[in-house]
Design an enzyme around this catalytic site. Structure first.
Site, short mmCIF file in Angstrom:
data_model
loop_
_atom_site.label_atom_id
_atom_site.label_comp_id
_atom_site.label_asym_id
_atom_site.label_seq_id
_atom_site.Cartn_x
_atom_site.Cartn_y
_atom_site.Cartn_z
N CYS A 135 13.08 -111.84 -24.69
CA CYS A 135 11.97 -112.71 -24.27
C CYS A 135 11.52 -113.59 -25.44
CB CYS A 135 10.82 -111.86 -23.70
SG CYS A 135 9.63 -112.82 -22.77
N HIS A 166 13.44 -108.74 -19.54
CA HIS A 166 13.18 -107.50 -20.26
C HIS A 166 14.13 -106.41 -19.79
CE1 HIS A 166 9.39 -108.57 -22.36
NE2 HIS A 166 9.38 -109.50 -21.43
N GLU A 196 14.43 -103.49 -20.88
CA GLU A 196 13.73 -102.19 -20.91
C GLU A 196 12.86 -101.99 -19.68
OE1 GLU A 196 12.89 -104.87 -22.52
OE2 GLU A 196 10.75 -104.94 -23.02
#
Lengths: 267, 201
Positions: B79, B180, B182
């Site tokens: 990001c 993202h 994650e």
């Protein structure tokens, strides 16, 4: 392809335990927020919201513990709300691993808190929760919406549905967005708990006025209700609790139904 | 044992990223200094914060990052981390790391901004970070700015939100993801596992 509409199960947590909807889940530890988060994440939830209703001077430690557990276990985004009043409260949940915080009553009482939170953590972390109720009595200066019940305006309610404020929900949303809100979680106090559908007119009124995403909440009972709030209601996401908790309509069933009706949904 | 370091700009939550990398098999710690990065076998620039403060924090580690990348150490930007790989950003003043030529600009148009939620990635140029992932897979985005690389050859995936933009870029051992991983469920974990393979190699 385009951005998918999000389905968000909501979990009410008290003293580190999920307090609603623990009946159907055959879990080793019924009511464990971490296990329930894992279950929903595996079932295809796009995001989760935890509403923490703990009223205790130990709240900070209790919350920290399960938020950390959830963050370590799932890898989809989650929001924690309930009693967030300032930067210190928000830091506690965000630094424990939550992706976003939601503020409700505290922001209505002191709008500046939205800017304070947004400046420290970034706009994308700040969900402003708005509880609203239809007011059938016309009042000067309110944004009036034509509905099946005739003209109404939407009034902001605080303290979990206990206090009317006289504030116009659409006007409040516009102000909150300027102050730094990243998303709105809009709950209809008329529809909440009824399971007879979202307040599509409330959702659309706010969604059409603000340039940030709107999560609709309150009233989900059938898969069709999600279709209605995404299409006619222009919601970006829809939140529900009991419909998923009691497994009336499992998450995947709702998602499949939405996909069949042409709503963009993540597989 | 190989060791990856997440560089901490000093804002927000890095726990999710650390946990997801660990699940993917990366031995990872959080670092704040020149020394931390100089010992790293892989470096990760996370996606929390905004351009100008992050650039300031990077000032003391700029040289070590460049030196490590030149040695072939994998660098992953997520990001904002990806946006820092460019020279400048419309988000604020300051000079980025300059691994990629191009610009970082704000999403515009009749759209809800930030771009929040699950959107699809379509493959452009191949990249081993996406091994085992199907075209049009859903990943999670939260951003208001996006990068426009001058060289189309560095674009690995594209995503459409009003405009079509580069959602992943790569050049040799430098990898940038606008989304993202994650927070992107199993798809995100697979991407991080692919990164883990590069780290241990």
């Amino acid at each position: 392809m385009t951005l998918a509409k999000r389905i968000i199960p909501c979990l009410d947590v008290d003293h580190g335990k999920v307090v609603k909807g623990i009946n159907f889940l055959q879990l080793k530890c019924a009511g464990d927020p971490v296990e329930m988060a894992k279950r929903y994440s595996d079932e295809g939830a796009d995001e989760l919201v935890f509403l923490d209703i703990t009223a205790s001077h130990e709240k900070r430690d209790i919350t920290q513990q399960y938020v950390e557990g959830v963050a370590k276990t799932i890898n989809i985004p989650f929001t924690v709300g309930g009693g967030i009043r300032n930067v210190a409260d928000a830091r506690n949940v965000l630094c424990s691993g939550a992706d976003k915080v939601s503020v409700n009553t505290a922001a209505v009482e002191r709008p500046q808190v939205i800017t304070e939170l947004s400046d420290v953590f970034g706009q994308q972390c700040i969900v402003v929760a708005i509880d609203a109720k239809r007011n059938l009595y016309p009042s000067e200066g309110k944004i009036t919406v034509q509905t099946s019940e005739g003209p109404v305006w939407f009034e902001v309610i605080t303290y979990g549905g206990r206090k009317t404020t006289g504030i116009d929900a659409v006007a409040w949303a516009l102000q909150a967005e300027k102050l730094g809100a990243g998303e709105f979680l809009v709950t209809s106090m008329d529809k909440d708990g009824t399971e007879n559908g979202f307040d599509v007119e409330l959702t659309r009124a706010i969604s059409e006025h603000v340039p940030i995403p709107v999560i609709a909440s309150g009233g989900a009972g059938l898969p069709q209700h999600f279709v209605d709030v995404f299409t006619a209601g222009k919601a970006d996401a829809a939140l529900a609790a009991s419909v998923f908790h009691y497994n009336k309509y499992p998450l995947q069933m709702v998602k499949n139904y939405l996909r069949k009706t042409g709503v963009t949904i993540r597989q | 044992m190989t060791k990856a370091v997440i560089f901490d700009y000093g804002v927000g939550n890095l726990l999710s990223l650390k946990c997801a990398l660990e699940k993917a098999g990366v031995n990872v710690s959080i670092g704040t200094s020149w020394q931390d990065l100089s010992e790293a076998d892989a470096m990760i620039l996370p996606g929390v914060g905004s351009f100008t403060p992050a650039v300031k924090k990077l000032e003391c580690v700029r040289e070590v990052i460049h030196a490590k990348v030149a040695e072939g150490v994998p660098l992953l930007g997520i990001c904002l981390g990806l946006q820092l790989f460019f020279e400048e950003s419309a988000e604020g003043s300051g000079v980025g790391l300059g691994f990629f030529k191009g610009k970082v600009i704000r999403l515009q148009g009749d759209l809800k901004i930030p771009h929040v939620g699950w959107n699809t990635i379509s493959f452009a140029n191949s990249c081993e970070l996406f091994d085992g992932i199907a075209d049009s897979a859903y990943v999670y985005f939260v951003h208001s700015f996006y990068s426009v690389p001058t060289d189309e050859g560095v674009v690995c995936t594209k995503t459409t939100y009003g405009t079509t933009f580069a959602s992943a870029v790569a050049d040799k051992n430098v990898f940038g993801l606008q989304f993202h991983p994650e927070k992107s469920g199993d798809i995100g974990l697979q991407i991080l596992r692919n990164f883990a393979i590069m780290v241990t190699r």
